[in-house]
Write an enzyme that holds these catalytic residues in place. Structure first.
Site, PDB file in Angstrom:
ATOM      1  N   SER A  39      49.137  58.286  44.872  1.00  0.00           N
ATOM      2  CA  SER A  39      48.821  59.047  43.689  1.00  0.00           C
ATOM      3  C   SER A  39      50.087  60.310  43.557  1.00  0.00           C
ATOM      4  O   SER A  39      51.197  60.328  43.515  1.00  0.00           O
ATOM      5  CB  SER A  39      47.382  59.736  43.537  1.00  0.00           C
ATOM      6  OG  SER A  39      47.081  59.913  42.564  1.00  0.00           O
ATOM      7  N   ASP A 155      45.633  53.486  40.494  1.00  0.00           N
ATOM      8  CA  ASP A 155      45.450  54.424  41.500  1.00  0.00           C
ATOM      9  C   ASP A 155      45.256  53.712  42.807  1.00  0.00           C
ATOM     10  O   ASP A 155      44.423  53.238  43.199  1.00  0.00           O
ATOM     11  CB  ASP A 155      44.917  55.636  41.329  1.00  0.00           C
ATOM     12  CG  ASP A 155      44.978  56.928  42.273  1.00  0.00           C
ATOM     13  OD1 ASP A 155      45.260  56.844  43.421  1.00  0.00           O
ATOM     14  OD2 ASP A 155      45.035  58.153  41.589  1.00  0.00           O
TER      15      ASP A 155
END
Length: 304
Positions: A39, A155
């Protein structure tokens, strides 16, 4: 085989703290052979692996005022997310290069994502760095997944918020892991649910106050009464899941040094980079003894 991996965890705007950590690492002569990010950690790690200096990364972060943040993260809803990600991709292409490949970077790099199609964690070590980062930051429900051929990528924090396991997979012998998300212990208890009903008091009971203090970022007050809504419940639940995953992954994969950063900004406050970067510096300084011990041990093994 890479010797030292720097693992940078997710945390949205809190991830600016990674820049401060890197600043301290460089000041004591630590330069990782490999950077693995999830991320926001994949963003900072990607810029670093591409050759950006700490000063350049900090300058770019400090330019992210409210206007620029809104422009980058402007909602363009789709059936799979609130933000389609096009503005973000253009930003990365401008600063990292549209044709830049991970395998050509001066520092070995990997971004971690999750493929919903195959139900697996994927460690991206080759191909477009822009697409790798775009996949790694695709927070479910916020960013539309990266629909990439047979893969549907989101993610990496869904399974691995601080991807130490990925660094081990890539052959890291030593690991410095940086976590910018809250960590806390959870408990398991046997209860009689009727006691909660019989003990119900004022809306601002001690239990509820403790809940909102724990998740202060999502506290909502209206006319001096705590209001619990779907957003608060969702974010609080996600925070507990992330904390549990991080604790287990760090316990199982045992990095040499873990730097937990208490970042004093909220996850959406990209305009407060200076404070986040400073918190990263402070946390690294607090772990300076362990970092220097690791550095010296590695230097000794190289000269042995």
């Amino acid at each position: 085989m890479s010797k030292l991996a720097l693992v940078l965890g997710g945390g949205a705007a809190k991830g600016y703290a990674h820049i401060g950590v890197i600043k301290v690492l460089e000041s004591i002569g630590i330069k990782p052979d490999m950077v693995v990010g999830c991320s926001m950690g994949s963003v900072v790690g990607g810029f670093y692996a591409c050759g950006y200096s700490v000063e350049e990364m900090e300058s770019l972060a400090l330019q992210m005022d409210l206007r620029r943040t809104v422009a980058l993260l402007a909602p363009v809803p789709s059936i799979t997310g609130l933000i389609d990600g096009r503005n973000i991709v253009e930003f990365f292409e401008e600063h990292l290069g549209k044709e830049t490949k991970i395998e050509d970077l001066p520092t070995r790099y990997a971004a971690v994502a999750v493929d919903l199609a195959s139900r697996s964690e994927v460690v991206i070590t080759e191909g477009s760095i822009v697409h790798a980062i775009r996949a790694s930051i695709a927070v479910p429900g916020v960013f539309a997944p990266l629909d990439y051929g047979d893969a549907l990528l989101v993610d990496g924090g869904v399974l691995d918020p601080v991807p130490v396991r990925a660094a081990r997979l890539l052959g890291a012998e030593h690991i410095i892991a940086v976590n910018v998300l809250p960590r806390f212990d959870t408990e398991i208890a046997q209860i009689n649910i009727d006691k909660f009903e019989s003990g119900r008091t004022h809306p601002q009971s001690n239990r509820r106050q403790q809940f909102f203090r724990m998740f202060s970022e999502v506290r909502s007050q209206l006319k001096h009464k705590f209001q619990i809504n779907a957003v608060i419940v969702g974010i609080a639940s996600l925070g507990m899941m992330e904390s549990e995953i991080i604790n287990r992954q760090l316990s199982e994969n045992r990095p040499d040094v873990v730097i937990d950063v208490d970042v004093p900004i909220k996850t959406h406050e990209f305009h407060r980079a200076a404070e986040a970067i400073k918190s990263g510096e402070d946390a690294a300084q607090a772990n300076l003894h362990e970092l220097m011990k690791l550095r010296d041990m590695m230097l000794e093994s190289e000269t042995a």
